[in-house]
Design a protein around this motif. Structure first.
Motif, PDB file in Angstrom:
ATOM      1  N   VAL A   1      -6.006   1.692  -4.737  1.00  0.00           N
ATOM      2  CA  VAL A   1      -6.231   3.066  -3.024  1.00  0.00           C
ATOM      3  C   VAL A   1      -4.691   3.076  -2.366  1.00  0.00           C
ATOM      4  N   ASN A   2      -4.585   1.006  -1.947  1.00  0.00           N
ATOM      5  CA  ASN A   2      -2.907   0.904  -2.092  1.00  0.00           C
ATOM      6  C   ASN A   2      -2.039   1.763  -1.934  1.00  0.00           C
ATOM      7  N   GLN A   3      -2.574   0.557  -3.335  1.00  0.00           N
ATOM      8  CA  GLN A   3      -0.995   0.698  -4.673  1.00  0.00           C
ATOM      9  C   GLN A   3      -0.710   2.203  -4.593  1.00  0.00           C
TER      10      GLN A   3
ATOM     11  N   ALA B   1      -1.858   4.289   4.142  1.00  0.00           N
ATOM     12  CA  ALA B   1      -1.639   3.222   3.352  1.00  0.00           C
ATOM     13  C   ALA B   1      -1.236   2.439   4.064  1.00  0.00           C
ATOM     14  N   ALA B   2      -1.803   1.175   3.946  1.00  0.00           N
ATOM     15  CA  ALA B   2      -2.152   0.021   4.790  1.00  0.00           C
ATOM     16  C   ALA B   2      -0.525  -0.020   4.674  1.00  0.00           C
ATOM     17  N   PRO B   3      -0.159  -0.662   6.078  1.00  0.00           N
ATOM     18  CA  PRO B   3       1.609  -0.656   6.219  1.00  0.00           C
ATOM     19  C   PRO B   3       1.975  -2.565   5.799  1.00  0.00           C
ATOM     20  N   GLY B   4       2.610  -2.343   5.558  1.00  0.00           N
ATOM     21  CA  GLY B   4       3.052  -4.377   4.812  1.00  0.00           C
ATOM     22  C   GLY B   4       2.490  -4.974   4.228  1.00  0.00           C
ATOM     23  N   PRO B   5       2.432  -6.465   4.526  1.00  0.00           N
ATOM     24  CA  PRO B   5       1.420  -7.113   3.848  1.00  0.00           C
ATOM     25  C   PRO B   5      -0.272  -7.139   3.443  1.00  0.00           C
ATOM     26  N   MET B   6      -0.730  -7.011   3.175  1.00  0.00           N
ATOM     27  CA  MET B   6      -2.065  -6.951   3.237  1.00  0.00           C
ATOM     28  C   MET B   6      -2.842  -8.316   3.888  1.00  0.00           C
ATOM     29  N   ARG B   7      -3.775  -7.819   4.472  1.00  0.00           N
ATOM     30  CA  ARG B   7      -4.269  -9.488   5.292  1.00  0.00           C
ATOM     31  C   ARG B   7      -6.209  -9.291   4.571  1.00  0.00           C
ATOM     32  N   VAL B   8      -6.215 -10.407   3.987  1.00  0.00           N
ATOM     33  CA  VAL B   8      -8.035 -10.107   3.212  1.00  0.00           C
ATOM     34  C   VAL B   8      -8.257 -12.118   4.322  1.00  0.00           C
TER      35      VAL B   8
ATOM     36  N   LYS C   1      -2.370 -13.297   3.799  1.00  0.00           N
ATOM     37  CA  LYS C   1      -1.899 -12.794   3.829  1.00  0.00           C
ATOM     38  C   LYS C   1      -0.470 -12.003   2.338  1.00  0.00           C
ATOM     39  N   VAL C   2      -0.975 -11.062   1.970  1.00  0.00           N
ATOM     40  CA  VAL C   2      -0.084 -10.835   0.380  1.00  0.00           C
ATOM     41  C   VAL C   2       0.783  -9.973   0.695  1.00  0.00           C
ATOM     42  N   SER C   3       1.620 -10.402  -0.049  1.00  0.00           N
ATOM     43  CA  SER C   3       2.676  -9.540   0.262  1.00  0.00           C
ATOM     44  C   SER C   3       2.843  -8.190  -0.693  1.00  0.00           C
ATOM     45  N   PRO C   4       3.030  -7.334  -0.508  1.00  0.00           N
ATOM     46  CA  PRO C   4       2.789  -5.885  -0.878  1.00  0.00           C
ATOM     47  C   PRO C   4       2.500  -5.729  -2.611  1.00  0.00           C
ATOM     48  N   ASP C   5       3.604  -6.664  -2.926  1.00  0.00           N
ATOM     49  CA  ASP C   5       3.926  -6.499  -4.450  1.00  0.00           C
ATOM     50  C   ASP C   5       3.926  -7.263  -5.124  1.00  0.00           C
ATOM     51  N   CYS C   6       2.693  -8.277  -4.758  1.00  0.00           N
ATOM     52  CA  CYS C   6       1.586  -8.265  -4.995  1.00  0.00           C
ATOM     53  C   CYS C   6       0.547  -9.340  -4.386  1.00  0.00           C
ATOM     54  N   THR C   7      -0.125  -7.797  -4.382  1.00  0.00           N
ATOM     55  CA  THR C   7      -1.856  -7.344  -4.182  1.00  0.00           C
ATOM     56  C   THR C   7      -2.853  -7.640  -5.272  1.00  0.00           C
TER      57      THR C   7
END
Length: 381
Positions: A265-267, A329-336, A344-350
């Protein structure tokens, strides 16, 4: 308004252009009492002061559309007869010469902004207003402005900002002429605006008298009383919109609210935003209930869960509400996060994160093919 419209107005606020503009200021104490007022032409100011004033006004056109910059569309009833619209048009049509309108504006700021936030008597407020008339150059067949062409439209507008004036602490200060540090008393300094508005909106190479643009520094709270009092609007703040959307997803997707689904969804939303931002003339991306439901369906949610989401959407936002994509849309890095662990995951590495069940337990797997650091130290994976 779109990104290009906002950028064009910001370029207008350049002291080196020497564009005529009238500035009004009302200095109020923490209880709303008027300390002083002034009115002066921007071009008559010393260059350094002009730059500082223009920097404050530019701040009112800064930030993301849908977050810091909230488009306000007046209803037909408001356009026909409402105290807010009468006040705005009186200020603009009089070029800030209507004293009754100016006093009414300050009264609204006092009642809806200063008094509700009063508590720090060491803070005053500067209400800044600017009137400007922008001679818009004509456009050619390619919709490009023709430099030096005879003006066809004049865009007359007002900008208003509410700036905290904060008391500095006494201390040592450097005096250049003496090459020495000396004691300096406490003083009052103007801070960037916390809220304000542009009226009318600047759209399609001209004024849109049925719209305005509201600025808020804090996306978590847009000073709703001020919004209602000045513009007759009550939009949902960006942070609240995001929290409500995330809660609605979690509740309606239930056991289907997996890491993989949320990643997808975020992507998808991020890709839609990137495509919209690539077109500077495109309006801010807003999504309806049907469009968000289509995203959920495309990302793998079951028909029943999509239906559940659509069914509760009306109660959360309203039947015909459209959400700003930039807010959901979740901004910036994704947090799990799990108890005691945060990733913390970079948006282009989720997409590299995976979930696995191993020996009956669920795990989140993180690839460790490259260098691994712990507290800044390189370690063996």
């Amino acid at each position: 308004m779109n990104q290009r419209d906002v950028a064009r107005l910001k370029r207008r606020l350049n002291p080196e252009r020497n564009d005529p503009a009238l500035i009004h200021g009302y200095y109020l104490d923490g209880s709303g009492r008027l300390i002083s007022a002034f009115a002066q032409s921007a071009v008559s100011l010393p260059q350094e002061e002009n730059e500082k004033y223009m920097a404050l006004f530019k701040r009112l056109l800064s930030g993301a559309l849908g977050q810091n910059l909230l488009p306000i569309q007046f209803t037909p009833a408001q356009l026909l007869d409402s105290p807010q619209y009468r006040l705005l048009t009186a200020l603009r049509d009089s070029a800030l010469e209507d004293q009754n309108a100016l006093e009414a504006l300050c009264q609204r700021v006092v009642e809806d902004y200063i008094l509700p936030s009063a508590g720090d008597k060491e803070q005053n407020y500067l209400v800044l207003l600017m009137y400007d008339a922008y001679d818009l150059p004509p456009k050619d067949q390619n919709d490009q402005a023709v430099p030096g062409g005879e003006s066809e439209t004049v865009y007359s507008y007002i900008l208003c900002g509410i700036c905290p004036v904060k008391r500095t602490r006494p201390g040592l200060s450097y005096f250049v002429n003496e090459n020495q540090f000396h004691s300096r008393d406490a003083d009052w300094m103007v801070a960037p605006p916390e809220a304000g508005f542009l009226f009318p909106a600047f759209e399609d190479h001209g004024p849109n008298l049925g719209a305005a643009l509201y600025y808020t520094k804090d996306t978590a709270g847009a000073h709703q009383a001020l919004l209602q009092g000045l513009l007759g609007a009550d939009p949902v703040p960006a942070a609240q919109q995001r929290e409500t959307f995330q809660s609605l997803l979690s509740d309606t997707l239930s056991e289907e609210c997996s890491l993989d689904l949320i990643q997808s969804v975020n992507q998808t939303l991020s890709q839609m935003l990137q495509e919209q931002k690539a077109d500077k003339d495109a309006p801010p991306l807003k999504l309806s209930k049907a469009e968000i439901s289509a995203v959920l369906d495309r990302c793998g949610a079951s028909p029943q869960r999509v239906q559940d989401f659509a069914g509760q959407y009306d109660d959360a936002f309203g039947q015909f509400a459209q959400l700003d994509a930039v807010n959901i849309a979740a901004p910036g890095p994704m947090r799990v996060e799990t108890p005691g662990i945060s990733i913390k995951v970079s948006p282009d590495c989720t997409e590299l994160l995976q979930t696995r069940f191993i020996d009956g337990r669920r795990y989140i797997l993180v690839p460790a093919d490259g260098p691994v650091e712990v507290n800044g130290m390189s370690v063996a994976p």
